[in-house]
Design a protein around this motif. Structure first.
Motif, PDB file in Angstrom:
ATOM      1  N   UNK A 153       2.530   1.888  -3.704  1.00 53.10           N
ATOM      2  CA  UNK A 153       2.473   3.271  -4.218  1.00 53.10           C
ATOM      3  C   UNK A 153       2.971   3.296  -5.660  1.00 53.10           C
ATOM      4  N   UNK A 154       2.891   4.304  -6.536  1.00 52.70           N
ATOM      5  CA  UNK A 154       3.266   4.302  -7.928  1.00 52.70           C
ATOM      6  C   UNK A 154       4.563   3.506  -8.299  1.00 52.70           C
ATOM      7  N   UNK A 155       5.529   3.441  -7.289  1.00 54.46           N
ATOM      8  CA  UNK A 155       6.874   3.024  -7.468  1.00 54.46           C
ATOM      9  C   UNK A 155       6.893   1.498  -7.256  1.00 54.46           C
ATOM     10  N   UNK A 156       5.892   0.962  -6.655  1.00 54.09           N
ATOM     11  CA  UNK A 156       5.590  -0.567  -6.228  1.00 54.09           C
ATOM     12  C   UNK A 156       6.148  -0.846  -4.750  1.00 54.09           C
ATOM     13  N   UNK A 157       6.341   0.072  -3.816  1.00 59.52           N
ATOM     14  CA  UNK A 157       6.439  -0.110  -2.695  1.00 59.52           C
ATOM     15  C   UNK A 157       5.119  -0.563  -1.888  1.00 59.52           C
ATOM     16  N   UNK A 158       5.321  -1.278  -0.980  1.00 57.03           N
ATOM     17  CA  UNK A 158       3.996  -1.694  -0.153  1.00 57.03           C
ATOM     18  C   UNK A 158       3.653  -0.829   1.003  1.00 57.03           C
ATOM     19  N   UNK A 159       2.566  -0.194   1.028  1.00 56.54           N
ATOM     20  CA  UNK A 159       2.026   0.575   1.967  1.00 56.54           C
ATOM     21  C   UNK A 159       0.526   0.198   2.761  1.00 56.54           C
ATOM     22  N   UNK A 160       0.475   0.404   3.956  1.00 53.61           N
ATOM     23  CA  UNK A 160      -0.866  -0.017   4.492  1.00 53.61           C
ATOM     24  C   UNK A 160      -1.596   0.903   5.144  1.00 53.61           C
ATOM     25  N   UNK A 184      14.603  -0.693  -6.358  1.00 59.01           N
ATOM     26  CA  UNK A 184      14.131  -1.854  -6.219  1.00 59.01           C
ATOM     27  C   UNK A 184      13.012  -1.798  -5.196  1.00 59.01           C
ATOM     28  N   UNK A 185      11.747  -1.886  -5.551  1.00 60.12           N
ATOM     29  CA  UNK A 185      10.587  -1.538  -4.658  1.00 60.12           C
ATOM     30  C   UNK A 185      10.779  -2.587  -3.346  1.00 60.12           C
ATOM     31  N   UNK A 186      10.390  -2.047  -2.359  1.00 65.40           N
ATOM     32  CA  UNK A 186      10.421  -2.888  -0.980  1.00 65.40           C
ATOM     33  C   UNK A 186       8.999  -3.943  -1.078  1.00 65.40           C
ATOM     34  N   UNK A 187       9.488  -5.274  -0.661  1.00 64.61           N
ATOM     35  CA  UNK A 187       8.342  -6.088  -0.559  1.00 64.61           C
ATOM     36  C   UNK A 187       7.719  -6.403   0.640  1.00 64.61           C
ATOM     37  N   UNK A 188       7.960  -5.491   1.486  1.00 66.80           N
ATOM     38  CA  UNK A 188       7.344  -5.370   2.637  1.00 66.80           C
ATOM     39  C   UNK A 188       6.917  -3.901   2.933  1.00 66.80           C
ATOM     40  N   UNK A 189       5.958  -3.886   4.029  1.00 64.48           N
ATOM     41  CA  UNK A 189       5.503  -2.637   4.268  1.00 64.48           C
ATOM     42  C   UNK A 189       6.441  -1.757   4.665  1.00 64.48           C
ATOM     43  N   UNK A 233      -6.117 -12.612  14.529  1.00 65.31           N
ATOM     44  CA  UNK A 233      -6.649 -13.252  15.693  1.00 65.31           C
ATOM     45  C   UNK A 233      -7.032 -12.108  16.857  1.00 65.31           C
ATOM     46  N   UNK A 234      -6.265 -11.132  17.156  1.00 65.96           N
ATOM     47  CA  UNK A 234      -6.613 -10.194  18.101  1.00 65.96           C
ATOM     48  C   UNK A 234      -7.439  -9.175  17.696  1.00 65.96           C
ATOM     49  N   UNK A 235      -7.977  -9.277  16.549  1.00 64.73           N
ATOM     50  CA  UNK A 235      -9.067  -8.236  16.041  1.00 64.73           C
ATOM     51  C   UNK A 235      -8.472  -6.981  15.210  1.00 64.73           C
ATOM     52  N   UNK A 236      -6.943  -6.925  15.053  1.00 65.66           N
ATOM     53  CA  UNK A 236      -6.374  -5.878  14.388  1.00 65.66           C
ATOM     54  C   UNK A 236      -6.664  -6.098  12.865  1.00 65.66           C
ATOM     55  N   UNK A 237      -6.844  -5.212  12.052  1.00 65.39           N
ATOM     56  CA  UNK A 237      -7.408  -5.247  10.631  1.00 65.39           C
ATOM     57  C   UNK A 237      -6.258  -4.495  10.007  1.00 65.39           C
ATOM     58  N   UNK A 238      -5.917  -4.974   8.662  1.00 67.54           N
ATOM     59  CA  UNK A 238      -4.737  -4.316   8.055  1.00 67.54           C
ATOM     60  C   UNK A 238      -5.116  -4.595   6.274  1.00 67.54           C
ATOM     61  N   UNK A 239      -4.844  -3.556   5.681  1.00 65.49           N
ATOM     62  CA  UNK A 239      -4.995  -3.627   4.115  1.00 65.49           C
ATOM     63  C   UNK A 239      -3.797  -3.183   3.359  1.00 65.49           C
ATOM     64  N   UNK A 298      -6.087  -0.008  -5.954  1.00 62.36           N
ATOM     65  CA  UNK A 298      -6.559  -1.412  -5.378  1.00 62.36           C
ATOM     66  C   UNK A 298      -5.560  -1.975  -4.391  1.00 62.36           C
ATOM     67  N   UNK A 299      -6.169  -2.870  -3.754  1.00 60.22           N
ATOM     68  CA  UNK A 299      -5.511  -3.582  -2.604  1.00 60.22           C
ATOM     69  C   UNK A 299      -4.964  -4.911  -2.803  1.00 60.22           C
ATOM     70  N   UNK A 300      -3.773  -5.058  -2.344  1.00 57.60           N
ATOM     71  CA  UNK A 300      -3.208  -6.314  -2.592  1.00 57.60           C
ATOM     72  C   UNK A 300      -3.781  -7.505  -1.712  1.00 57.60           C
ATOM     73  N   UNK A 301      -3.723  -8.780  -2.373  1.00 56.21           N
ATOM     74  CA  UNK A 301      -4.239 -10.025  -1.679  1.00 56.21           C
ATOM     75  C   UNK A 301      -2.999 -10.995  -1.735  1.00 56.21           C
ATOM     76  N   UNK A 302      -2.974 -11.527  -0.468  1.00 57.55           N
ATOM     77  CA  UNK A 302      -1.821 -12.379  -0.229  1.00 57.55           C
ATOM     78  C   UNK A 302      -2.132 -13.741   0.081  1.00 57.55           C
TER      79      UNK A 302
END
Length: 79
Positions: free
Chosen positions: A66-73, A11-16, A56-62, A38-42
């Motif tokens: 992966x092909x199995x559906x796990x979330x990567x960033x 079961x693919x993880x729904x978190x990074x 807010x602190x300026x950190x940026x994440x996208x 393609x990148x995910x939109x939440x």
């Protein structure tokens, strides 16, 4: 060390589950888009036109999957 295990059910993880720090997230996202990733939109996340979220602190994440559906960033952090 990286340990990989073969599983009968998955079961693919729904978190990074794995992320990479990059120096230029805009360039990295553009390059991956050009390669068909393609990148995910939440909902509720402040994401720009490239699906990059700036916190807010300026950190940026996208996030992408992966092909199995796990979330990567990809992340570009200020500190």
């Amino acid at each position: 060390m990286l340990r990989v295990s073969k599983m009968r059910e998955f079961t693919p993880a729904q978190y990074t589950v794995l992320g990479w720090e990059v120096e230029d997230i805009d360039r990295a996202v553009k390059g991956m888009n050009e390669r068909g990733i393609s990148f995910e939109r939440y909902p509720g996340m402040p994401q720009d036109e490239n699906a990059i979220c700036t916190f807010p602190g300026g950190d940026r994440v996208a996030w992408f999957k992966d092909p199995d559906g796990n979330v990567l960033s990809l992340g570009q952090h200020t500190s």
